[in-house]
Design a protein around this motif. Sequence first.
Motif, PDB file in Angstrom:
ATOM      1  N   PHE A 384       0.841  -1.201   0.000  1.00 20.28           N
ATOM      2  CA  PHE A 384       0.000   0.000   0.000  1.00 20.28           C
ATOM      3  C   PHE A 384       0.878   1.254   0.000  1.00 20.28           C
ATOM      4  O   PHE A 384       0.578   2.244  -0.664  1.00 20.28           O
ATOM      5  CB  PHE A 384      -0.926   0.010   1.222  1.00 20.28           C
ATOM      6  CG  PHE A 384      -1.989  -1.058   1.215  1.00 20.28           C
ATOM      7  CD1 PHE A 384      -2.563  -1.491   0.029  1.00 20.28           C
ATOM      8  CD2 PHE A 384      -2.426  -1.621   2.403  1.00 20.28           C
ATOM      9  CE1 PHE A 384      -3.554  -2.474   0.021  1.00 20.28           C
ATOM     10  CE2 PHE A 384      -3.411  -2.603   2.419  1.00 20.28           C
ATOM     11  CZ  PHE A 384      -3.976  -3.031   1.219  1.00 20.28           C
ATOM     12  N   LYS A 387       2.013   1.889  -3.379  1.00 18.36           N
ATOM     13  CA  LYS A 387       0.956   2.486  -4.205  1.00 18.36           C
ATOM     14  C   LYS A 387       0.847   3.989  -3.920  1.00 18.36           C
ATOM     15  O   LYS A 387       0.592   4.792  -4.832  1.00 18.36           O
ATOM     16  CB  LYS A 387      -0.377   1.792  -3.945  1.00 18.36           C
ATOM     17  CG  LYS A 387      -1.495   2.227  -4.909  1.00 18.36           C
ATOM     18  CD  LYS A 387      -2.762   1.425  -4.674  1.00 18.36           C
ATOM     19  CE  LYS A 387      -3.884   1.861  -5.611  1.00 18.36           C
ATOM     20  NZ  LYS A 387      -3.648   1.427  -7.008  1.00 18.36           N
ATOM     21  N   GLN A 388       1.050   4.380  -2.662  1.00 17.71           N
ATOM     22  CA  GLN A 388       1.062   5.807  -2.338  1.00 17.71           C
ATOM     23  C   GLN A 388       2.174   6.525  -3.109  1.00 17.71           C
ATOM     24  O   GLN A 388       1.990   7.652  -3.584  1.00 17.71           O
ATOM     25  CB  GLN A 388       1.274   6.007  -0.836  1.00 17.71           C
ATOM     26  CG  GLN A 388       0.086   5.627   0.034  1.00 17.71           C
ATOM     27  CD  GLN A 388       0.416   5.751   1.507  1.00 17.71           C
ATOM     28  OE1 GLN A 388       1.254   5.030   2.045  1.00 17.71           O
ATOM     29  NE2 GLN A 388      -0.233   6.705   2.167  1.00 17.71           N
ATOM     30  N   LYS A 391       1.189   6.914  -6.727  1.00 18.85           N
ATOM     31  CA  LYS A 391       0.201   7.996  -6.830  1.00 18.85           C
ATOM     32  C   LYS A 391       0.891   9.362  -6.743  1.00 18.85           C
ATOM     33  O   LYS A 391       0.552  10.299  -7.483  1.00 18.85           O
ATOM     34  CB  LYS A 391      -0.832   7.851  -5.716  1.00 18.85           C
ATOM     35  CG  LYS A 391      -1.953   8.866  -5.780  1.00 18.85           C
ATOM     36  CD  LYS A 391      -2.985   8.603  -4.682  1.00 18.85           C
ATOM     37  CE  LYS A 391      -4.098   9.643  -4.720  1.00 18.85           C
ATOM     38  NZ  LYS A 391      -5.098   9.401  -3.634  1.00 18.85           N
ATOM     39  N   GLN A 479      -8.030  -3.153  -4.161  1.00 22.52           N
ATOM     40  CA  GLN A 479      -8.345  -1.749  -4.422  1.00 22.52           C
ATOM     41  C   GLN A 479      -9.241  -1.197  -3.310  1.00 22.52           C
ATOM     42  O   GLN A 479      -9.060  -0.055  -2.863  1.00 22.52           O
ATOM     43  CB  GLN A 479      -9.013  -1.592  -5.789  1.00 22.52           C
ATOM     44  CG  GLN A 479      -8.200  -2.128  -6.949  1.00 22.52           C
ATOM     45  CD  GLN A 479      -6.691  -1.884  -6.810  1.00 22.52           C
ATOM     46  OE1 GLN A 479      -6.231  -0.752  -6.811  1.00 22.52           O
ATOM     47  NE2 GLN A 479      -5.937  -2.954  -6.693  1.00 22.52           N
ATOM     48  N   LYS A 480     -10.197  -2.001  -2.849  1.00 21.09           N
ATOM     49  CA  LYS A 480     -11.072  -1.578  -1.753  1.00 21.09           C
ATOM     50  C   LYS A 480     -10.280  -1.459  -0.450  1.00 21.09           C
ATOM     51  O   LYS A 480     -10.480  -0.514   0.325  1.00 21.09           O
ATOM     52  CB  LYS A 480     -12.216  -2.574  -1.588  1.00 21.09           C
ATOM     53  CG  LYS A 480     -13.173  -2.619  -2.779  1.00 21.09           C
ATOM     54  CD  LYS A 480     -14.259  -3.661  -2.585  1.00 21.09           C
ATOM     55  CE  LYS A 480     -15.192  -3.719  -3.803  1.00 21.09           C
ATOM     56  NZ  LYS A 480     -16.214  -4.789  -3.654  1.00 21.09           N
ATOM     57  N   TYR A 482      -7.130  -0.777  -0.187  1.00 20.10           N
ATOM     58  CA  TYR A 482      -6.254   0.397  -0.272  1.00 20.10           C
ATOM     59  C   TYR A 482      -7.037   1.677   0.015  1.00 20.10           C
ATOM     60  O   TYR A 482      -6.526   2.590   0.688  1.00 20.10           O
ATOM     61  CB  TYR A 482      -5.604   0.495  -1.647  1.00 20.10           C
ATOM     62  CG  TYR A 482      -4.803   1.774  -1.796  1.00 20.10           C
ATOM     63  CD1 TYR A 482      -3.564   1.924  -1.158  1.00 20.10           C
ATOM     64  CD2 TYR A 482      -5.303   2.846  -2.534  1.00 20.10           C
ATOM     65  CE1 TYR A 482      -2.847   3.105  -1.262  1.00 20.10           C
ATOM     66  CE2 TYR A 482      -4.584   4.034  -2.638  1.00 20.10           C
ATOM     67  CZ  TYR A 482      -3.361   4.155  -2.009  1.00 20.10           C
ATOM     68  OH  TYR A 482      -2.653   5.331  -2.105  1.00 20.10           O
ATOM     69  N   GLU A 483      -8.257   1.769  -0.467  1.00 25.98           N
ATOM     70  CA  GLU A 483      -9.069   2.960  -0.226  1.00 25.98           C
ATOM     71  C   GLU A 483      -9.258   3.194   1.272  1.00 25.98           C
ATOM     72  O   GLU A 483      -9.260   4.345   1.736  1.00 25.98           O
ATOM     73  CB  GLU A 483     -10.422   2.809  -0.915  1.00 25.98           C
ATOM     74  CG  GLU A 483     -10.337   2.913  -2.438  1.00 25.98           C
ATOM     75  CD  GLU A 483     -11.652   2.587  -3.125  1.00 25.98           C
ATOM     76  OE1 GLU A 483     -12.669   2.413  -2.398  1.00 25.98           O
ATOM     77  OE2 GLU A 483     -11.673   2.496  -4.367  1.00 25.98           O
ATOM     78  N   GLU A 484      -9.416   2.120   2.038  1.00 28.57           N
ATOM     79  CA  GLU A 484      -9.548   2.255   3.494  1.00 28.57           C
ATOM     80  C   GLU A 484      -8.204   2.584   4.133  1.00 28.57           C
ATOM     81  O   GLU A 484      -8.126   3.418   5.043  1.00 28.57           O
ATOM     82  CB  GLU A 484     -10.128   0.967   4.082  1.00 28.57           C
ATOM     83  CG  GLU A 484     -11.545   0.670   3.631  1.00 28.57           C
ATOM     84  CD  GLU A 484     -12.485   1.827   3.923  1.00 28.57           C
ATOM     85  OE1 GLU A 484     -12.467   2.331   5.071  1.00 28.57           O
ATOM     86  OE2 GLU A 484     -13.219   2.250   3.002  1.00 28.57           O
ATOM     87  N   TYR A 485      -7.154   1.934   3.660  1.00 27.79           N
ATOM     88  CA  TYR A 485      -5.809   2.180   4.196  1.00 27.79           C
ATOM     89  C   TYR A 485      -5.401   3.637   4.010  1.00 27.79           C
ATOM     90  O   TYR A 485      -4.819   4.262   4.911  1.00 27.79           O
ATOM     91  CB  TYR A 485      -4.793   1.263   3.496  1.00 27.79           C
ATOM     92  CG  TYR A 485      -3.349   1.556   3.834  1.00 27.79           C
ATOM     93  CD1 TYR A 485      -2.725   0.914   4.899  1.00 27.79           C
ATOM     94  CD2 TYR A 485      -2.607   2.464   3.090  1.00 27.79           C
ATOM     95  CE1 TYR A 485      -1.403   1.177   5.220  1.00 27.79           C
ATOM     96  CE2 TYR A 485      -1.284   2.742   3.402  1.00 27.79           C
ATOM     97  CZ  TYR A 485      -0.686   2.097   4.472  1.00 27.79           C
ATOM     98  OH  TYR A 485       0.615   2.375   4.787  1.00 27.79           O
ATOM     99  N   GLU A 486      -5.718   4.197   2.853  1.00 26.10           N
ATOM    100  CA  GLU A 486      -5.278   5.546   2.505  1.00 26.10           C
ATOM    101  C   GLU A 486      -5.831   6.602   3.469  1.00 26.10           C
ATOM    102  O   GLU A 486      -5.245   7.667   3.636  1.00 26.10           O
ATOM    103  CB  GLU A 486      -5.706   5.852   1.069  1.00 26.10           C
ATOM    104  CG  GLU A 486      -5.038   7.060   0.462  1.00 26.10           C
ATOM    105  CD  GLU A 486      -5.463   7.261  -0.980  1.00 26.10           C
ATOM    106  OE1 GLU A 486      -4.686   7.861  -1.731  1.00 26.10           O
ATOM    107  OE2 GLU A 486      -6.568   6.823  -1.356  1.00 26.10           O
ATOM    108  N   LYS A 487      -6.962   6.313   4.099  1.00 21.22           N
ATOM    109  CA  LYS A 487      -7.575   7.266   5.027  1.00 21.22           C
ATOM    110  C   LYS A 487      -6.878   7.287   6.391  1.00 21.22           C
ATOM    111  O   LYS A 487      -7.011   8.260   7.146  1.00 21.22           O
ATOM    112  CB  LYS A 487      -9.040   6.899   5.241  1.00 21.22           C
ATOM    113  CG  LYS A 487      -9.895   6.904   3.992  1.00 21.22           C
ATOM    114  CD  LYS A 487     -11.288   6.350   4.295  1.00 21.22           C
ATOM    115  CE  LYS A 487     -12.135   6.206   3.026  1.00 21.22           C
ATOM    116  NZ  LYS A 487     -13.442   5.556   3.317  1.00 21.22           N
TER     117      LYS A 487
END
Length: 500
Positions: A384, A387-388, A391, A479-480, A482-487
Amino acid sequence: MNQYILVLDCGATTLRAVAVGMKGEILAISSLPNVPRLQSGCEDCLVWDLDEIWNKFLQIIPKVRSQIDGKVAAVTVTTFGADGTTIKKDGTLTYPVISWQCSRTTGWAKKIASFISPREIFRITGYQIIPFNTIIKLLWMRENVPEALDEADTYMMMPGLLSFKLCGEMSFDYPSASTTMMIDIRTKKWSERLLSLVGLDETFFPPFLPSGGVIGQVTTKVSTETGIPVGTPVIAAGHDTQFALIGSMADQSEMVLSSGTWEIAAIRIPEYRDSEKAFETGIMTEFDAVDGLWNPQMLMMAGGVVEWVRRNFFADMKDRSDIYSLMIDNAREIEPGSGGVIMIPSFMPSGPNKPYETKGTILGLGLTTDRSQVYRAALEGLSFQLKQAVKAFYETFGFEPTAVRVVGGGSKNHLWNQIRADVLGLPVITTSCEEGTVLGAALFAMVGSGIARSLEEAKKMIEISTRVWEPSENWPHYQKLYEEYEKLPLFLASHYRNKI
């Protein structure tokens, strides 16, 4: 008679002499440990003993040569950035080489911001303030041992110091220069403003030499000590990061991940531009080994986190030679998401979560959580984090990688490679050459010694295979996740900023 390139690889834990054949094959390796030493009279100060390092190279070079038949076509040196020291014309050091691991410069890393803002430093140099940056060490020296600077004729980085031992000629390569935080990242010239902080100007340093340039020739003394023929060309290489990029054999459209204790995610772009986003996300930029290219990169803790998990959760298996295979096999049985366990791998203040002052964090533990879930969560969290970085490169430079090419020790973990591919939604590529940095340095030595007319021609001589991990059916689920991790870093920021 067959020819080979002799690469001297000075790592922070290991010194290696490596013979590389003309097809990129590793013909022989000899190594000895390398550790910084406590400096006498300076409490908790760590330095590199240059004479000790050189004497170890004098031991391992003959061992490599004794293993193979052939002629040394050229010698080159690659090592870590940021470290160097002041030196007289005759090669006498006026002060030991301060190690990047030394804590003495912590105060100056904070103090420099009172002279010039971190944002302005970044605008000029493309570099973030880190305590081990070269200019920070020089500021410490100017304050504490000014005579070391006053008595010196010049300053060289570690690649230059070791190359000087080989040929008696002074040099300064561009990739290493870009780790000093003293050079203008656009013009490739020393920054007068930053040098003035230390009371120096550009005449204090040797002339720049591009990677692949001839520094000099092996001296009679070194020939007697090592068996390398007198007159063998000594070719400039430099900072190991850049040569891992080259040795990965990646296309310019790919991102390269050099994965070890630390991970460096790097791209190669033909034009540099300053960016507030790059500054905020912790991106640093160095010169590529090829003129006209730049290497934006992000430094992140990686294998060090895996080692922390091994040490703290698998201590009962520490003496088993197959411990990593067992850890991987057990983690492979865990479903994506690690049973709700999430790890934020910010164990050091670097990488994409640095702006939030995030520390290493494990969430979602329960009474039934087992160590394999924690290990898989670590691999997922590190992916993750990667991926950051991808991005951040897109938001800063508009760079969208077609694939990620992984080199270094972290490339050997097949489970990790698959998780990377699933999290990124991109192919992950590894190569059969496990010595990417060494191969990259050897390629430039092939050009500098005249074996190849260009880097492209040298690359065509190399014979290595690749393996590709494509995103699997787990990609949508990741992908789902990661969306939670990113927060999480923003959510936890108030906690860590309050130092609770």
